[in-house]
Design a protein around this motif. Structure first.
Motif, PDB file in Angstrom:
ATOM      1  N   ASN A 127      -2.524   6.548  -9.858  1.00 27.76           N
ATOM      2  CA  ASN A 127      -3.525   6.272  -8.822  1.00 27.76           C
ATOM      3  C   ASN A 127      -3.124   5.067  -7.984  1.00 27.76           C
ATOM      4  N   ALA A 128      -2.222   4.248  -8.495  1.00 28.76           N
ATOM      5  CA  ALA A 128      -1.717   3.116  -7.716  1.00 28.76           C
ATOM      6  C   ALA A 128      -0.984   3.579  -6.459  1.00 28.76           C
ATOM      7  N   ASP A 129      -0.626   4.858  -6.396  1.00 30.26           N
ATOM      8  CA  ASP A 129       0.055   5.398  -5.222  1.00 30.26           C
ATOM      9  C   ASP A 129      -0.876   5.574  -4.024  1.00 30.26           C
ATOM     10  N   TYR A 130      -2.180   5.678  -4.283  1.00 27.13           N
ATOM     11  CA  TYR A 130      -3.097   5.927  -3.175  1.00 27.13           C
ATOM     12  C   TYR A 130      -3.145   4.720  -2.243  1.00 27.13           C
ATOM     13  N   THR A 131      -3.139   5.006  -0.958  1.00 29.69           N
ATOM     14  CA  THR A 131      -3.097   3.921   0.035  1.00 29.69           C
ATOM     15  C   THR A 131      -4.474   3.485   0.498  1.00 29.69           C
ATOM     16  N   GLU A 133      -8.946   3.517  -0.700  1.00 31.74           N
ATOM     17  CA  GLU A 133      -9.983   3.840  -1.673  1.00 31.74           C
ATOM     18  C   GLU A 133     -10.577   5.211  -1.387  1.00 31.74           C
ATOM     19  N   GLU A 136      -8.308   7.983  -2.718  1.00 30.65           N
ATOM     20  CA  GLU A 136      -8.393   8.079  -4.178  1.00 30.65           C
ATOM     21  C   GLU A 136      -9.717   8.697  -4.611  1.00 30.65           C
ATOM     22  N   SER A 163      -0.296   3.815 -13.640  1.00 27.81           N
ATOM     23  CA  SER A 163      -1.174   2.702 -13.290  1.00 27.81           C
ATOM     24  C   SER A 163      -2.346   3.153 -12.433  1.00 27.81           C
ATOM     25  N   SER A 165      -5.352   2.036  -9.675  1.00 29.91           N
ATOM     26  CA  SER A 165      -5.332   1.181  -8.489  1.00 29.91           C
ATOM     27  C   SER A 165      -6.330   0.046  -8.670  1.00 29.91           C
ATOM     28  N   ALA A 166      -6.399  -0.807  -7.691  1.00 26.85           N
ATOM     29  CA  ALA A 166      -7.383  -1.894  -7.725  1.00 26.85           C
ATOM     30  C   ALA A 166      -8.796  -1.356  -7.586  1.00 26.85           C
ATOM     31  N   TRP A 167      -8.941  -0.108  -7.122  1.00 26.84           N
ATOM     32  CA  TRP A 167     -10.275   0.450  -6.887  1.00 26.84           C
ATOM     33  C   TRP A 167     -10.739   1.383  -7.997  1.00 26.84           C
ATOM     34  N   THR A 168      -9.826   1.843  -8.860  1.00 24.27           N
ATOM     35  CA  THR A 168     -10.148   2.934  -9.774  1.00 24.27           C
ATOM     36  C   THR A 168     -11.382   2.662 -10.616  1.00 24.27           C
TER      37      THR A 168
END
Length: 298
Positions: A127-131, A133, A136, A163, A165-168
């Motif tokens: 999910n860290a690949d998503y650019t 929020e 994602e 990994s 993301s910061a939003w997950t």
């Protein structure tokens, strides 16, 4: 988001598992086949990690890699379901939405037999690949909708490859998830951002069969899992019961020789009897929502 390198430190919670068990064990089966990166599915390139490293250039179909993944559903899944029924255990299946959409009858059977349907993302990717929020969130909702439509079960837990993301975690809380497993930092569950975190692990995991410094023979995996069980049972007997994750993949331990490791681990759990509580992650989460104080945050 600042890293927490301390956690509970020297003051861990004394979790009381059902039946006085000294250890909770979560068996996880990853259902990713059909959701791996594949030109066949419209992706720009193919997944490279398999029994061998793919040597097909980006943009071309890799029929060999497709077959390696397909084996997991065609031959591995029946093997897992039969063994779980025979041993009387229930597992959590990390389901990728695209895989479920492509194999609805198989995914529905997993839940019909009493196993958990957890969300593993729309496709098998970090999910860290998503650019953004929003991007994602759309994938999270798409995967959950596919899982619920096929199995009749709304996923309450989440884990993505690699990994988050910061939003997950914030998105999971927003959409009512009961737990997040994108954490490798503890043997104890904890609360973070209002979300129950059930840490996962990559060491007691059959992906090690694909690593050059990992397992080779099935008994290597069994011995490693037994060592983890016994160490954590001892710690539980001394007053700090913990959680052990055992990670499995349809295309990896679904192969006949490596499936001997699954059989050995299931026998080892049975031998340890009441010392271990083998449970689905959603059941572990329900227990902790009722018993682990919200202040139990590292």
């Amino acid at each position: 988001m600042r890293r927490d390198l301390v956690g509970y430190g020297l003051n861990p919670p004394r979790i009381a598992w059902p039946g006085g068990a000294k250890l909770a064990v979560s068996l996880v089966v990853n259902y990713e086949e059909g959701a791996e990166m594949a030109v066949e599915a419209g992706d720009a390139e193919n997944e490279r990690i398999g029994e061998v490293i793919s040597v097909v250039p980006p943009g071309r179909r890799d029929l060999g890699q497709e077959g390696i993944f397909a084996y997991g559903l065609r031959a591995g899944l029946p093997r897992f379901l039969e063994a779980f029924d025979r041993h009387g255990v229930k597992a959590s299946f990390f389901l990728c939405g695209r895989a479920v959409e492509r194999t609805p009858a198989l995914a529905a059977e997993v839940v019909r037999r009493g196993h958990e349907a957890a969300n593993h993302g729309w496709v098998w990717r970090p999910n860290a690949d998503y650019t953004s929020e929003a991007e994602e969130e759309a994938a999270l909702l798409r995967s959950a909708a596919a899982i619920e439509a096929v199995t009749g079960e709304r996923p309450v837990g989440f884990f993505c490859r690699g990994s988050a993301s910061a939003w997950t975690r914030r998105l999971l809380a927003k959409h009512g998830y009961r737990y997040d497993s994108n954490a490798f930092d503890d043997d104890l569950p904890y609360w973070d951002q209002g979300m129950l975190v059930l840490p996962y692990a990559l060491d007691c995991n059959d992906m090690k069969f694909f690593h050059p410094n990992g397992f080779v023979l099935p008994e290597h995996f069994v011995s490693y899992a037994e060592a983890a069980m016994d160490q954590l049972i001892e710690e539980g007997a001394r007053g700090v019961p913990k959680l052990l994750n055992i990670g499995l993949h349809l295309r990896i331990c679904g192969r006949p020789a490596r499936f001997q490791a699954v059989e050995g681990i299931l026998r080892a759990l049975k031998v340890r009897g009441a010392d271990v509580w083998v449970a689905r992650r959603r059941d572990i989460a329900d227990h902790l929502h009722a018993t682990l104080p919200r202040g139990a945050t590292p």
